[in-house]
Design a protein around this motif. Structure first.
Motif, PDB file in Angstrom:
ATOM      1  N   UNK A 266       1.302  -0.943   0.101  1.00  6.85           N
ATOM      2  CA  UNK A 266       0.189  -0.013  -0.055  1.00  6.85           C
ATOM      3  C   UNK A 266       0.554   1.105  -0.267  1.00  6.85           C
ATOM      4  N   UNK A 267       1.667   0.994   1.131  1.00  4.41           N
ATOM      5  CA  UNK A 267       3.035   2.046   1.006  1.00  4.41           C
ATOM      6  C   UNK A 267       3.403   2.901  -0.409  1.00  4.41           C
ATOM      7  N   UNK A 268       3.944   1.669  -1.505  1.00  2.00           N
ATOM      8  CA  UNK A 268       4.812   1.410  -2.484  1.00  2.00           C
ATOM      9  C   UNK A 268       3.228   2.569  -3.950  1.00  2.00           C
ATOM     10  N   UNK A 269       2.527   2.285  -3.497  1.00  2.12           N
ATOM     11  CA  UNK A 269       1.247   2.641  -3.700  1.00  2.12           C
ATOM     12  C   UNK A 269       0.923   4.179  -3.749  1.00  2.12           C
ATOM     13  N   UNK A 270       1.184   4.560  -2.869  1.00  5.45           N
ATOM     14  CA  UNK A 270       0.948   6.248  -2.951  1.00  5.45           C
ATOM     15  C   UNK A 270       1.715   6.969  -3.854  1.00  5.45           C
ATOM     16  N   UNK A 271       0.512   8.237  -4.151  1.00  4.94           N
ATOM     17  CA  UNK A 271       1.444   8.851  -5.380  1.00  4.94           C
ATOM     18  C   UNK A 271       2.535   9.144  -4.979  1.00  4.94           C
ATOM     19  N   UNK A 272       3.376   9.475  -5.599  1.00  9.24           N
ATOM     20  CA  UNK A 272       4.919  10.612  -4.987  1.00  9.24           C
ATOM     21  C   UNK A 272       4.578  11.911  -5.326  1.00  9.24           C
ATOM     22  N   UNK A 273       3.726  12.409  -5.955  1.00  9.28           N
ATOM     23  CA  UNK A 273       3.002  13.709  -6.229  1.00  9.28           C
ATOM     24  C   UNK A 273       3.120  14.347  -5.011  1.00  9.28           C
ATOM     25  N   UNK A 274       2.233  13.327  -4.276  1.00 10.64           N
ATOM     26  CA  UNK A 274       1.571  13.597  -2.752  1.00 10.64           C
ATOM     27  C   UNK A 274       2.762  14.214  -1.624  1.00 10.64           C
ATOM     28  N   UNK A 275       3.797  12.895  -1.455  1.00 11.89           N
ATOM     29  CA  UNK A 275       5.388  13.084  -1.223  1.00 11.89           C
ATOM     30  C   UNK A 275       5.915  14.440  -1.502  1.00 11.89           C
ATOM     31  N   UNK A 276       5.674  14.620  -2.923  1.00 10.76           N
ATOM     32  CA  UNK A 276       6.578  15.775  -2.887  1.00 10.76           C
ATOM     33  C   UNK A 276       6.209  17.112  -2.612  1.00 10.76           C
ATOM     34  N   UNK A 277       4.707  16.987  -2.813  1.00 11.16           N
ATOM     35  CA  UNK A 277       3.944  17.785  -2.205  1.00 11.16           C
ATOM     36  C   UNK A 277       3.976  18.500  -0.893  1.00 11.16           C
ATOM     37  N   UNK A 278       4.258  17.365  -0.370  1.00  9.44           N
ATOM     38  CA  UNK A 278       3.624  18.164   1.500  1.00  9.44           C
ATOM     39  C   UNK A 278       6.014  18.066   1.324  1.00  9.44           C
ATOM     40  N   UNK A 279       6.774  17.779   1.029  1.00  2.00           N
ATOM     41  CA  UNK A 279       7.470  17.675   1.626  1.00  2.00           C
ATOM     42  C   UNK A 279       7.707  20.023   0.649  1.00  2.00           C
ATOM     43  N   UNK A 280       7.714  20.373  -0.208  1.00  2.00           N
ATOM     44  CA  UNK A 280       7.586  21.184  -0.566  1.00  2.00           C
ATOM     45  C   UNK A 280       7.060  21.824   0.061  1.00  2.00           C
ATOM     46  N   UNK A 281       5.720  21.936   1.155  1.00  2.00           N
ATOM     47  CA  UNK A 281       5.118  22.933   1.832  1.00  2.00           C
ATOM     48  C   UNK A 281       5.671  22.682   3.378  1.00  2.00           C
ATOM     49  N   UNK A 282       7.075  21.852   3.598  1.00  2.00           N
ATOM     50  CA  UNK A 282       8.153  22.595   4.991  1.00  2.00           C
ATOM     51  C   UNK A 282       7.385  21.227   5.326  1.00  2.00           C
ATOM     52  N   UNK A 283       7.186  20.278   5.420  1.00  5.59           N
ATOM     53  CA  UNK A 283       6.697  19.071   6.725  1.00  5.59           C
ATOM     54  C   UNK A 283       8.196  18.364   6.531  1.00  5.59           C
ATOM     55  N   UNK A 284       8.426  17.548   7.704  1.00  2.00           N
ATOM     56  CA  UNK A 284       9.140  16.642   8.090  1.00  2.00           C
ATOM     57  C   UNK A 284       8.745  15.130   7.666  1.00  2.00           C
ATOM     58  N   UNK A 285       9.521  14.084   7.666  1.00  2.26           N
ATOM     59  CA  UNK A 285       9.646  13.104   7.525  1.00  2.26           C
ATOM     60  C   UNK A 285       8.071  12.072   8.209  1.00  2.26           C
ATOM     61  N   UNK A 286       7.717  12.696   9.785  1.00  5.68           N
ATOM     62  CA  UNK A 286       7.318  12.179  10.975  1.00  5.68           C
ATOM     63  C   UNK A 286       5.531  12.829  10.387  1.00  5.68           C
TER      64      UNK A 286
END
Length: 377
Positions: A266-286
């Motif tokens: 399921x984790x491998x199926x999470x869209x990469x775009x969502x993770x990248x957008x969260x990273x651009x918003x300044x969120x940390x790993x947790x």
């Protein structure tokens, strides 16, 4: 029907074999008729339908020596053929094929599940011999005996602890192992206990918990570790309520690999775009994991939790192998078997009904979640 089998048994074995083959081919031909010929009316269909309307009642009249069977068969055949004609004129011939393919599965489900469930439910309100109706006495006995209450309580403890811990540990493995060097090897090692039966896993952990007196050399891994640190060996499976927790560890050990595999996919199926957008918003790993990954894999988490919950509710092998249900470790499935061996069929059935009632909300919740996911898609 007895007369029919007597008539067949009068022939030599070779003729009996031929008759069996002919009967089998007749049944296959009847099924093919319903699937292929019936949805498309024509001259051949008319003659076959006429032959069926005549031959089937006649055969049943000879076999059962009763006009009632012949009349019932004629009514059923007529109704089926009427339905075939109607559906064919409506262009719904596919329905007949669907029914033909689902009928064997439906029969197996009826014989193997529905009928035994009804019989068990009825037996729960009967005495030990199954000949006298005693109402709710069996359930009253379960919830008025200290052992019965403890059995139900132990089962609830299993279903509260095992699914939560297995899912949490499996999710942690899935996150930390994902995209690391040696990922496949780590996953194989974590998943390996799933390849072991519950009995095999119980024997392995029984050796882990094995106890010997302090003056003897320990063969149990856990007690040996305690001795190395200067402690006294303990009888881990004899002290309640901790012995129940030690049994739950076995199920967690087995089910963690299952949770890891499902959640990792399921984790491998999470869209990469969502993770990248969260990273651009300044969120940390947790924050990215908790606010993006977990909501995205929520359906998988629900499936894992409900699956392990059902496995926890009906756990039997671990308890039976390691303690036999003694020392206040019995659960509903084990007590159901114990009462059955004591020829208390009514009480055994009562435990089965209680188990069914406990499982039912989980199944309903899982079904609703699946339906909601389909509606969203």
């Amino acid at each position: 029907m007895t007369a029919f089998f007597t008539w067949v048994g009068a022939f030599p074995p070779v003729v009996q074999a031929i008759l069996v083959v002919v009967a089998f081919l007749a049944v296959v031909g009847l099924i093919l008729f319903f699937i292929d010929i019936a949805p498309r009316p024509g001259k051949i269909y008319t003659w076959i339908r006429l032959a069926m309307c005549v031959l089937i009642p006649v055969v049943l009249f000879v076999a059962f020596n009763s006009a009632w069977w012949a009349a019932a068969a004629a009514a059923v055949v007529g109704a089926i053929l009427f339905l075939l004609d109607y559906r064919a004129r409506q262009g719904k011939g596919y329905l007949i094929q669907l029914i033909a393919f689902l009928t064997p599965a439906a029969l197996l489900l009826l014989i193997g599940l529905i009928i035994p469930s009804i019989q068990t439910f009825v037996a729960a309100f009967m005495n030990s011999s199954g000949k006298e109706f005693i109402g709710f006495d069996n359930f009253v006995w379960v919830f008025t005996q200290p052992d019965g209450i403890r059995t139900v309580a132990n089962t609830i403890v299993w279903v509260l602890i095992a699914p939560a811990v297995s899912t949490a540990v499996g999710l942690a493995y899935a996150v930390f192992i994902d995209k690391t060097r040696g990922e496949k090897i780590y996953k194989v090692l974590v998943f390996m206990p799933m390849a072991i039966s519950f009995v095999g896993a119980s024997i392995i952990w029984k050796f882990v918990y094995e106890y010997r007196a302090a003056e003897f050399q320990q063969i149990g891994l856990l007690n040996q570790i305690v001795v190395w640190f200067g402690g006294e060996p303990q009888q881990w499976l004899l002290v309640a309520p901790w012995n129940t927790l030690f049994l739950i560890v076995v199920l967690i050990w087995v089910q963690t690999g299952f949770a890891m595999v499902i959640l990792s996919a399921a984790i491998k199926g999470v869209p990469t775009e969502q993770l990248e957008a969260a990273e651009l918003d300044g969120t940390n790993a947790w924050q990215s994991f908790w606010n993006v990954t977990v909501p995205a894999i929520r359906p998988a988490i629900i499936v894992v939790l409900t699956t392990i919950s059902i496995a926890s509710l009906k756990v039997f092998d671990i308890v039976r192998t390691m303690t036999g249900g003694n020392f206040d470790t019995s659960v509903i499935a084990n007590e159901m078997y114990t009462q059955f061996t004591k020829f208390e069929a009514g009480r055994s059935a009562a435990f089965a009904v209680i188990l069914f009632v406990l499982v039912l909300p989980i199944v309903i919740y899982n079904a609703r979640q699946i339906r909601l996911q389909k509606e969203i898609r």
